[in-house]
Design a protein around this motif. Structure first.
Motif, short mmCIF file in Angstrom:
data_model
loop_
_atom_site.label_atom_id
_atom_site.label_comp_id
_atom_site.label_asym_id
_atom_site.label_seq_id
_atom_site.Cartn_x
_atom_site.Cartn_y
_atom_site.Cartn_z
N UNK A 33 -12.07 15.37 12.55
CA UNK A 33 -12.17 16.55 11.66
C UNK A 33 -10.96 16.57 10.90
N UNK A 34 -10.87 17.77 10.03
CA UNK A 34 -9.77 18.01 8.93
C UNK A 34 -8.44 18.13 9.94
N UNK A 35 -7.45 18.11 9.44
CA UNK A 35 -6.16 18.03 9.91
C UNK A 35 -5.87 19.72 10.03
N UNK A 36 -5.07 20.13 11.17
CA UNK A 36 -4.93 21.46 11.29
C UNK A 36 -4.08 21.99 10.20
N UNK A 37 -3.73 23.18 10.03
CA UNK A 37 -2.77 23.81 9.30
C UNK A 37 -1.32 23.50 9.70
N UNK A 38 -0.37 23.87 8.95
CA UNK A 38 0.97 23.50 8.86
C UNK A 38 1.78 24.18 10.13
N UNK A 39 0.92 25.17 10.88
CA UNK A 39 1.85 25.78 11.66
C UNK A 39 2.17 25.10 12.83
N UNK A 40 1.85 23.93 12.99
CA UNK A 40 2.29 23.27 14.28
C UNK A 40 1.58 23.60 15.73
N UNK A 41 0.54 24.22 15.62
CA UNK A 41 -0.10 24.70 16.71
C UNK A 41 -0.75 23.27 17.59
N UNK A 100 -9.70 25.25 12.68
CA UNK A 100 -8.61 24.42 12.11
C UNK A 100 -8.14 24.88 10.68
N UNK A 101 -8.95 25.54 10.04
CA UNK A 101 -8.69 25.87 8.73
C UNK A 101 -7.75 27.25 8.85
N UNK A 102 -8.20 28.06 9.80
CA UNK A 102 -7.30 29.27 10.11
C UNK A 102 -5.84 29.25 9.75
N UNK A 103 -5.03 30.11 9.02
CA UNK A 103 -3.77 30.10 8.66
C UNK A 103 -3.46 29.30 7.48
N UNK A 104 -4.44 28.41 6.71
CA UNK A 104 -4.31 27.72 5.83
C UNK A 104 -4.78 28.43 4.36
N UNK A 105 -3.87 28.93 3.56
CA UNK A 105 -4.50 29.54 2.38
C UNK A 105 -5.30 28.66 1.55
N UNK A 106 -5.28 27.46 1.22
CA UNK A 106 -6.16 26.80 0.58
C UNK A 106 -7.52 26.68 1.12
N UNK A 107 -7.56 26.69 2.29
CA UNK A 107 -8.83 26.74 3.02
C UNK A 107 -9.79 27.92 3.35
N UNK A 108 -8.74 28.91 3.78
CA UNK A 108 -9.31 30.00 4.11
C UNK A 108 -9.33 31.32 3.15
#
Length: 100
Positions: A2-10, A43-51
């Protein structure tokens, strides 16, 4: 994968990103568009470009922009699901008062 998670390091998102395909292979009942959609949204949550996002600027000078990402609202997301659970008593009380 799947797509890489957002930058929050979760760590939770990282586990899903790295192991979701193998999990689906081991458990075929989760190979549905429904579960894929939940994981993709999480996985896209918290990523402004995706959500998507809301941009704020300083009211005094109009300079600088602060981006706030939209929530994914996935039931798998620990942040969004917590908000849903925390608000549940309020929704339950409203439904009782309305006779639903």
């Amino acid at each position: 994968m799947m797509a890489a998670p957002s930058r929050d390091g979760s760590v939770f998102k990282q586990i899903f990103a790295e192991h979701w395909d193998a999990f689906q292979h081991a458990h075929p009942r989760y190979q549905t568009p429904y579960y894929n959609g939940l994981v993709t949204k999480m996985l896209g949550g918290g990523n402004p470009e995706q959500m998507g996002y809301i941009a704020y600027r300083c009211l005094h000078c109009g300079q600088g922009t602060h981006l706030v990402a939209m929530r994914c609202q996935s039931s798998l997301c620990l942040r969004c699901a917590k908000v849903y659970v925390d608000n549940w008593p309020r929704r339950a009380n409203t439904a009782e008062e309305c006779g639903e």
